[in-house]
Write a protein that holds these residues in place. Structure first.
Motif, PDB file in Angstrom:
ATOM      1  N   UNK A  66      55.616  68.704  12.213  1.00 31.55           N
ATOM      2  CA  UNK A  66      56.851  69.354  12.656  1.00 31.55           C
ATOM      3  C   UNK A  66      57.028  69.193  14.155  1.00 31.55           C
ATOM      4  N   UNK A  67      58.263  69.058  14.551  1.00 29.43           N
ATOM      5  CA  UNK A  67      58.605  69.041  15.970  1.00 29.43           C
ATOM      6  C   UNK A  67      59.548  70.221  16.199  1.00 29.43           C
ATOM      7  N   UNK A  68      58.968  71.354  16.600  1.00 24.30           N
ATOM      8  CA  UNK A  68      59.773  72.552  16.824  1.00 24.30           C
ATOM      9  C   UNK A  68      60.393  72.459  18.203  1.00 24.30           C
ATOM     10  N   UNK A  69      61.691  72.302  18.230  1.00 22.15           N
ATOM     11  CA  UNK A  69      62.407  72.032  19.472  1.00 22.15           C
ATOM     12  C   UNK A  69      62.758  73.284  20.249  1.00 22.15           C
ATOM     13  N   UNK A  70      63.114  74.348  19.585  1.00 23.60           N
ATOM     14  CA  UNK A  70      63.530  75.541  20.313  1.00 23.60           C
ATOM     15  C   UNK A  70      63.818  76.676  19.368  1.00 23.60           C
ATOM     16  N   UNK A  71      64.307  77.751  19.948  1.00 26.17           N
ATOM     17  CA  UNK A  71      64.658  78.913  19.137  1.00 26.17           C
ATOM     18  C   UNK A  71      66.006  79.446  19.583  1.00 26.17           C
ATOM     19  N   UNK A  72      66.633  80.186  18.708  1.00 32.64           N
ATOM     20  CA  UNK A  72      67.943  80.755  18.969  1.00 32.64           C
ATOM     21  C   UNK A  72      67.902  82.238  18.674  1.00 32.64           C
ATOM     22  N   UNK A  73      68.533  83.019  19.502  1.00 30.64           N
ATOM     23  CA  UNK A  73      68.650  84.446  19.214  1.00 30.64           C
ATOM     24  C   UNK A  73      69.717  84.693  18.161  1.00 30.64           C
ATOM     25  N   UNK A  74      70.695  83.819  18.097  1.00 32.72           N
ATOM     26  CA  UNK A  74      71.762  83.922  17.103  1.00 32.72           C
ATOM     27  C   UNK A  74      71.726  82.683  16.212  1.00 32.72           C
ATOM     28  N   UNK A  75      71.555  82.897  14.923  1.00 32.68           N
ATOM     29  CA  UNK A  75      71.496  81.763  13.991  1.00 32.68           C
ATOM     30  C   UNK A  75      72.779  80.947  14.024  1.00 32.68           C
ATOM     31  N   UNK A  76      73.908  81.601  14.293  1.00 32.54           N
ATOM     32  CA  UNK A  76      75.179  80.874  14.359  1.00 32.54           C
ATOM     33  C   UNK A  76      75.104  79.773  15.420  1.00 32.54           C
ATOM     34  N   UNK A  77      74.515  80.079  16.580  1.00 38.31           N
ATOM     35  CA  UNK A  77      74.401  79.060  17.632  1.00 38.31           C
ATOM     36  C   UNK A  77      73.573  77.875  17.154  1.00 38.31           C
ATOM     37  N   UNK A  78      72.483  78.165  16.439  1.00 33.05           N
ATOM     38  CA  UNK A  78      71.662  77.092  15.888  1.00 33.05           C
ATOM     39  C   UNK A  78      72.423  76.280  14.865  1.00 33.05           C
ATOM     40  N   UNK A  79      73.290  76.948  14.099  1.00 34.87           N
ATOM     41  CA  UNK A  79      74.054  76.229  13.076  1.00 34.87           C
ATOM     42  C   UNK A  79      74.999  75.208  13.696  1.00 34.87           C
ATOM     43  N   UNK A  80      75.459  75.458  14.903  1.00 37.45           N
ATOM     44  CA  UNK A  80      76.327  74.486  15.584  1.00 37.45           C
ATOM     45  C   UNK A  80      75.570  73.195  15.873  1.00 37.45           C
ATOM     46  N   UNK A  81      74.295  73.321  16.248  1.00 27.86           N
ATOM     47  CA  UNK A  81      73.481  72.134  16.479  1.00 27.86           C
ATOM     48  C   UNK A  81      73.259  71.378  15.167  1.00 27.86           C
ATOM     49  N   UNK A  82      73.042  72.112  14.094  1.00 36.37           N
ATOM     50  CA  UNK A  82      72.836  71.485  12.790  1.00 36.37           C
ATOM     51  C   UNK A  82      74.094  70.728  12.372  1.00 36.37           C
ATOM     52  N   UNK A  83      75.270  71.334  12.575  1.00 37.01           N
ATOM     53  CA  UNK A  83      76.528  70.667  12.221  1.00 37.01           C
ATOM     54  C   UNK A  83      76.707  69.362  12.986  1.00 37.01           C
ATOM     55  N   UNK A  84      76.141  69.297  14.194  1.00 40.59           N
ATOM     56  CA  UNK A  84      76.235  68.073  15.001  1.00 40.59           C
ATOM     57  C   UNK A  84      75.142  67.066  14.643  1.00 40.59           C
ATOM     58  N   UNK A  85      74.311  67.412  13.657  1.00 38.58           N
ATOM     59  CA  UNK A  85      73.266  66.484  13.224  1.00 38.58           C
ATOM     60  C   UNK A  85      72.057  66.450  14.135  1.00 38.58           C
ATOM     61  N   UNK A  86      71.822  67.507  14.896  1.00 42.98           N
ATOM     62  CA  UNK A  86      70.731  67.523  15.863  1.00 42.98           C
ATOM     63  C   UNK A  86      69.444  68.144  15.330  1.00 42.98           C
ATOM     64  N   UNK A  87      69.372  68.410  14.048  1.00 38.86           N
ATOM     65  CA  UNK A  87      68.140  68.952  13.480  1.00 38.86           C
ATOM     66  C   UNK A  87      68.416  69.907  12.342  1.00 38.86           C
ATOM     67  N   UNK A  88      67.415  70.693  12.031  1.00 43.96           N
ATOM     68  CA  UNK A  88      67.486  71.682  10.965  1.00 43.96           C
ATOM     69  C   UNK A  88      67.274  73.061  11.570  1.00 43.96           C
ATOM     70  N   UNK A  89      67.673  74.077  10.852  1.00 43.75           N
ATOM     71  CA  UNK A  89      67.543  75.452  11.330  1.00 43.75           C
ATOM     72  C   UNK A  89      66.769  76.265  10.307  1.00 43.75           C
ATOM     73  N   UNK A  90      65.694  76.897  10.743  1.00 41.99           N
ATOM     74  CA  UNK A  90      64.971  77.841   9.902  1.00 41.99           C
ATOM     75  C   UNK A  90      65.505  79.224  10.227  1.00 41.99           C
ATOM     76  N   UNK A  91      66.081  79.878   9.243  1.00 40.04           N
ATOM     77  CA  UNK A  91      66.675  81.190   9.464  1.00 40.04           C
ATOM     78  C   UNK A  91      66.627  81.985   8.171  1.00 40.04           C
ATOM     79  N   UNK A  92      66.956  83.240   8.272  1.00 43.50           N
ATOM     80  CA  UNK A  92      67.035  84.079   7.081  1.00 43.50           C
ATOM     81  C   UNK A  92      68.344  83.784   6.347  1.00 43.50           C
ATOM     82  N   UNK A  93      68.300  83.996   5.045  1.00 40.18           N
ATOM     83  CA  UNK A  93      69.478  83.769   4.212  1.00 40.18           C
ATOM     84  C   UNK A  93      70.593  84.737   4.584  1.00 40.18           C
ATOM     85  N   UNK A  94      71.826  84.300   4.454  1.00 40.50           N
ATOM     86  CA  UNK A  94      73.053  85.081   4.661  1.00 40.50           C
ATOM     87  C   UNK A  94      73.386  85.342   6.131  1.00 40.50           C
ATOM     88  N   UNK A  95      72.701  84.711   7.076  1.00 38.80           N
ATOM     89  CA  UNK A  95      73.024  84.925   8.487  1.00 38.80           C
ATOM     90  C   UNK A  95      74.093  83.974   8.995  1.00 38.80           C
TER      91      UNK A  95
END
Length: 144
Positions: A66-95
C-alpha cells in the motif's frame, strides 16, 4: 494524566502532524513526542496511529504494497480526489454520495473491519441548534 498532556494530544490529533503540533504549542518536537509516548504508556494504547493499525490488521502481509498518501478530515474532500482518478478512499459507509449518478461506489473491506469511535466535547460547549439535534439523536441511538 496531566491537563498539559491532554492538550498536547489534542493538538497532535487535530493537526495530524507532530511537527506542526509542536510548532503550535511552542515546544520541541522531541518534547511533544516524549509526552505523547508517556500518555500511550499510561493508557497502554497507541493513541495517534489507530487508523494505520486498523488498516494493517485488515491487509495483513500486504501492508508494504500500500502507498498511503494522506488523510482527510472530511470524506467528501477525499471523494473529490477519487473522482479525479487520483486514488482510492478508505472511509466509513454512508459518509459520501455513492448513488449511481455520483460516479463513486462503496466497496466494504473483506474481512469486515470495525473500529471504535469516540465523541468528545467540552463540558460546557455551546452547540449550534443542528449540532445539538445531532448530539441528542446520537445519545438516543447509543443508549437504546
Amino acid at each position: 494524566m496531566e491537563l498539559r498532556t491532554m492538550r498536547y494530544f489534542l493538538a497532535a490529533a487535530r493537526e495530524e502532524n507532530i511537527t506542526r503540533a509542536a510548532e503550535l504549542l511552542h515546544v520541541t518536537q522531541s518534547a511533544l513526542s516524549k509526552q505523547l509516548k508517556a500518555l500511550e504508556d499510561e493508557l497502554e494504547k497507541n493513541c495517534l496511529c489507530a487508523a494505520v493499525i486498523d488498516i494493517s490488521k485488515w491487509c495483513g502481509n500486504n501492508m508494504d504494497k500500500l502507498h498511503l498518501e494522506g488523510s482527510f478530515r472530511l470524506s467528501y474532500n477525499g471523494s473529490l480526489f477519487v473522482k479525479e482518478g487520483l486514488g482510492y478512499l478508505l472511509t466509513f459507509e454512508h459518509l459520501i454520495d455513492t448513488s449511481p449518478d455520483s460516479g463513486l461506489a462503496f466497496r466494504p473491506l473483506t474481512p469486515k473491519l470495525e473500529t471504535k469511535m469516540y465523541l468528545i466535547w467540552k463540558k460546557y460547549q455551546v452547540f449550534t441548534p443542528i449540532a445539538e439535534r445531532l448530539l441528542e439523536m446520537l445519545k438516543a441511538e447509543l443508549s437504546a
